[in-house]
Design an enzyme around this catalytic site. Structure first.
Site, PDB file in Angstrom:
ATOM      1  N   ASP A  13       0.802  -1.227   0.000  1.00 17.43           N
ATOM      2  CA  ASP A  13       0.000   0.000   0.000  1.00 17.43           C
ATOM      3  C   ASP A  13       0.835   1.277   0.000  1.00 17.43           C
ATOM      4  OD1 ASP A  13      -2.188  -1.706   0.148  1.00 17.43           O
ATOM      5  OD2 ASP A  13      -2.209  -1.661   2.336  1.00 17.43           O
ATOM      6  N   GLY A  15       1.503   3.049  -2.546  1.00  9.92           N
ATOM      7  CA  GLY A  15       1.075   3.974  -3.606  1.00  9.92           C
ATOM      8  C   GLY A  15       1.534   3.491  -4.986  1.00  9.92           C
ATOM      9  N   LYS A  16       1.743   2.182  -5.100  1.00  7.27           N
ATOM     10  CA  LYS A  16       2.257   1.612  -6.362  1.00  7.27           C
ATOM     11  C   LYS A  16       1.334   1.919  -7.540  1.00  7.27           C
ATOM     12  CE  LYS A  16       2.276  -2.431  -4.324  1.00  7.27           C
ATOM     13  NZ  LYS A  16       2.039  -2.071  -2.915  1.00  7.27           N
ATOM     14  N   ALA A  39      -4.035  -7.760  -3.797  1.00 13.85           N
ATOM     15  CA  ALA A  39      -3.591  -6.391  -4.069  1.00 13.85           C
ATOM     16  C   ALA A  39      -4.791  -5.465  -4.250  1.00 13.85           C
ATOM     17  CB  ALA A  39      -2.748  -6.381  -5.347  1.00 13.85           C
ATOM     18  N   GLY A  40      -4.627  -4.224  -3.822  1.00 17.04           N
ATOM     19  CA  GLY A  40      -5.617  -3.184  -4.105  1.00 17.04           C
ATOM     20  C   GLY A  40      -4.824  -1.953  -4.482  1.00 17.04           C
ATOM     21  N   HIS A  41      -4.786  -1.632  -5.754  1.00 20.10           N
ATOM     22  CA  HIS A  41      -3.964  -0.524  -6.242  1.00 20.10           C
ATOM     23  C   HIS A  41      -4.868   0.634  -6.665  1.00 20.10           C
ATOM     24  CE1 HIS A  41      -0.319  -3.347  -7.135  1.00 20.10           C
ATOM     25  NE2 HIS A  41      -0.729  -3.394  -5.891  1.00 20.10           N
ATOM     26  N   GLN A 221       1.910  -6.105  -3.196  1.00 19.63           N
ATOM     27  CA  GLN A 221       2.346  -6.233  -1.797  1.00 19.63           C
ATOM     28  C   GLN A 221       3.629  -5.414  -1.599  1.00 19.63           C
ATOM     29  OE1 GLN A 221       1.339  -9.568  -3.442  1.00 19.63           O
ATOM     30  NE2 GLN A 221      -0.549  -8.538  -2.927  1.00 19.63           N
ATOM     31  N   ARG A 302      -5.670   0.300   8.592  1.00 23.37           N
ATOM     32  CA  ARG A 302      -4.256  -0.061   8.541  1.00 23.37           C
ATOM     33  C   ARG A 302      -3.584   0.375   9.832  1.00 23.37           C
ATOM     34  NH1 ARG A 302      -3.822   2.516   2.579  1.00 23.37           N
ATOM     35  NH2 ARG A 302      -4.603   0.753   1.383  1.00 23.37           N
TER      36      ARG A 302
END
Ligand code: GDP
Ligand code: IMO
Ligand code: MG
Length: 423
Positions: A13, A15-16, A39-41, A221, A302
């Site tokens: 997380d 900021g990818k 993943a959550g982008h 990740q 988080r």
């Protein structure tokens, strides 16, 4: 041409998604090489926010090819949901996305096994996203898995055989489940996958490189969640590091060019496991609130803390990072003093090397730096940076011995400041 890799240096997380979207115009092909819908982008432009789980973050640009590589684990059900969501927003990406035949499939029973395994662990659970990642990679290395290429040939029979194996495994858990509800969705998901070009991606990518095309590999990740080098066992089940890009795409180590290592100006973690600089006080709460630190995949809050330079140095070493990217400095604008962990302490012993295990009694040793107390979100160039932010940047560069070439000061594409002169 080369494959540049962008990957997370912390616990995910960082900021990818946002930065891959920003860098996409410089590349011809954007690929994912590991992980899956855990993943959550997130990326934002024109005041619209998009969250991607399976699909590479280059998808919103024209004339760019996006490839889901062999190292990814793909769930046909969540994949279809993602495609439907994009279609609803007016994006039809069927011509822009290709999928490796060798990517492994996440089946409904993998997700059920993930949930059953986590439930059986009680207090020692990993805090998995419950997307079936662990069981799918276990079937891959256990040589039982099904791959995307299998949907083109006798899939029903192969599916039934693996489902039966999973049902036997599930008998070992005291866990209630219902597969029937997922099976219709699975079929729909597989029909959706078939609308895309299913390819030998390693051959395609190598041919594209040979003919002068550039590739950006998007990590999922982060390094501290890597199966080998992360905070084991509280990790994911894939190699999230730069070497993972070679395996997950089928490209030689000599093809890797730049390695962009991305980190937040502080640190977060979702799920269980050690986190030496975690803050349990109001400061941690404030970071969570100002940074909107809630999971993009699961919505979980988080855990938040100060930047950990011991862990970051280790991540820079393992990945061979050539350029650093710092995000979310804007979130720290509220603080008079900002802390950076430069060593760990156990009892009277102080050490700077990332240890085998991040033990409970390990305390961070902090260097304090002055805060900038100024809104950064509207800044357009580094000439406008407050002096204290420059000091923070210099301090991190000195500690990590790699230049920070991009600073992100907000979630939008536009809120990105490139420092090319620092390369
Ligand atoms: P990823 O998994 O690495 O792609 O990161 P996530 O999307 O899970 O989480 C990063 C969150 O921070 C998202 O909500 C982004 O929109 C947001 N974000 C990214 N860069 C910045 C930044 O520089 N400042 C702020 N305030 N938010 C950012
Ligand atoms: P992106 O790509 C943050 C964490 C989970 C859990 C552990 C194992 O958005 O940075 P898994 O579902 O992989 O078995 O979970 O890894 N985790 C992530 N944390 N960002 C992610 O992805 C994550 N993917 C998995 O919370 O602790
Ligand atoms: Mg994320």
């Amino acid at each position: 041409m080369k494959v540049d890799v962008l990957l997370g240096l912390q616990w995910g997380d960082e900021g990818k998604g946002k930065v891959v979207d920003v860098l996409t115009p410089k590349y011809d092909i954007i690929t994912r090489f590991q992980g899956g819908p855990n993943a959550g982008h997130t990326l934002e432009f024109n005041n619209i926010k998009h969250v991607l789980h399976n699909i590479p973050s280059g998808i919103f640009h024209e004339n760019k090819l996006n490839i889901i590589g062999n190292g990814v684990v793909l769930d046909p059900i969540t994949f279809k949901k993602e495609i439907d969501e994009l279609k609803k927003k007016g994006f039809n990406i069927s011509k822009k996305l290709m999928i490796s035949k060798k990517a492994h499939l996440i089946l409904p029973t993998h997700r059920i096994l993930d949930a059953a395994s986590e439930a059986s662990k009680g207090k020692t659970k990993i805090g998995s996203t419950l997307k079936g990642i662990g069981p799918t990679y276990m079937d891959k290395t256990g040589r039982n898995g099904l791959r995307v290429g299998d949907i083109l040939n006798n899939f029903d029979e192969k599916y039934k055989a693996l489902k039966e194996k999973h049902i036997k495994l599930l008998e070992g858990y005291n866990f209630k489940y219902d597969i029937a509800e997922f099976e219709k969705e699975l079929q729909e998901g597989i029909d959706c996958l078939k609308e895309f070009k299913i390819i030998d991606s390693e051959i395609e990518i190598n041919n594209l490189l040979k003919s002068g095309h550039s590739v950006l590999a998007e990590g999922a990740q982060g390094t501290l969640l890597d199966i080998d080098f992360g905070s084991y066992p509280f990790v994911t089940s894939s190699n999230t590091i730069s070497a993972g890009a070679c395996i997950g795409l089928g490209v030689a180590p000599t093809t890797i060019g730049q390695v962009y290592g991305i980190f937040k100006a502080y640190c977060t973690r979702v799920g269980s496991g050690p986190f030496p600089t975690e803050l349990f006080d109001q400061t941690g709460e404030n970071i969570r609130e100002f940074g909107h630190e809630f999971g993009a995949t699961t919505g979980r809050p988080r855990r938040c803390g100060w930047i950990d330079l011991v862990a970051l140095k280790y991540a820079v070493m393992i990945n061979g990072v050539t350029q650093l990217i710092m995000t979310k400095g804007d979130v720290l604008s509220q603080f008079d003093v900002i802390k950076a962990c430069t060593a760990y302490k156990v009892g009277d012993e102080i050490f700077e090397q990332f240890p085998y295990e991040l033990a409970q009694d390990l305390e961070p040793v902090y260097t304090e730096l002055p805060g900038w107390k100024q809104d950064l979100t509207k800044l357009k160039s580094e000439d406008e940076f407050p002096e204290e932010l420059n000091k923070y940047i210099d301090f991190i560069e000195q500690e990590l011995e790699v230049p920070i070439t991009i600073i992100s000061v907000g979630p939008d594409r536009e809120q990105t400041i490139v420092r090319d002169n620092h390369k």
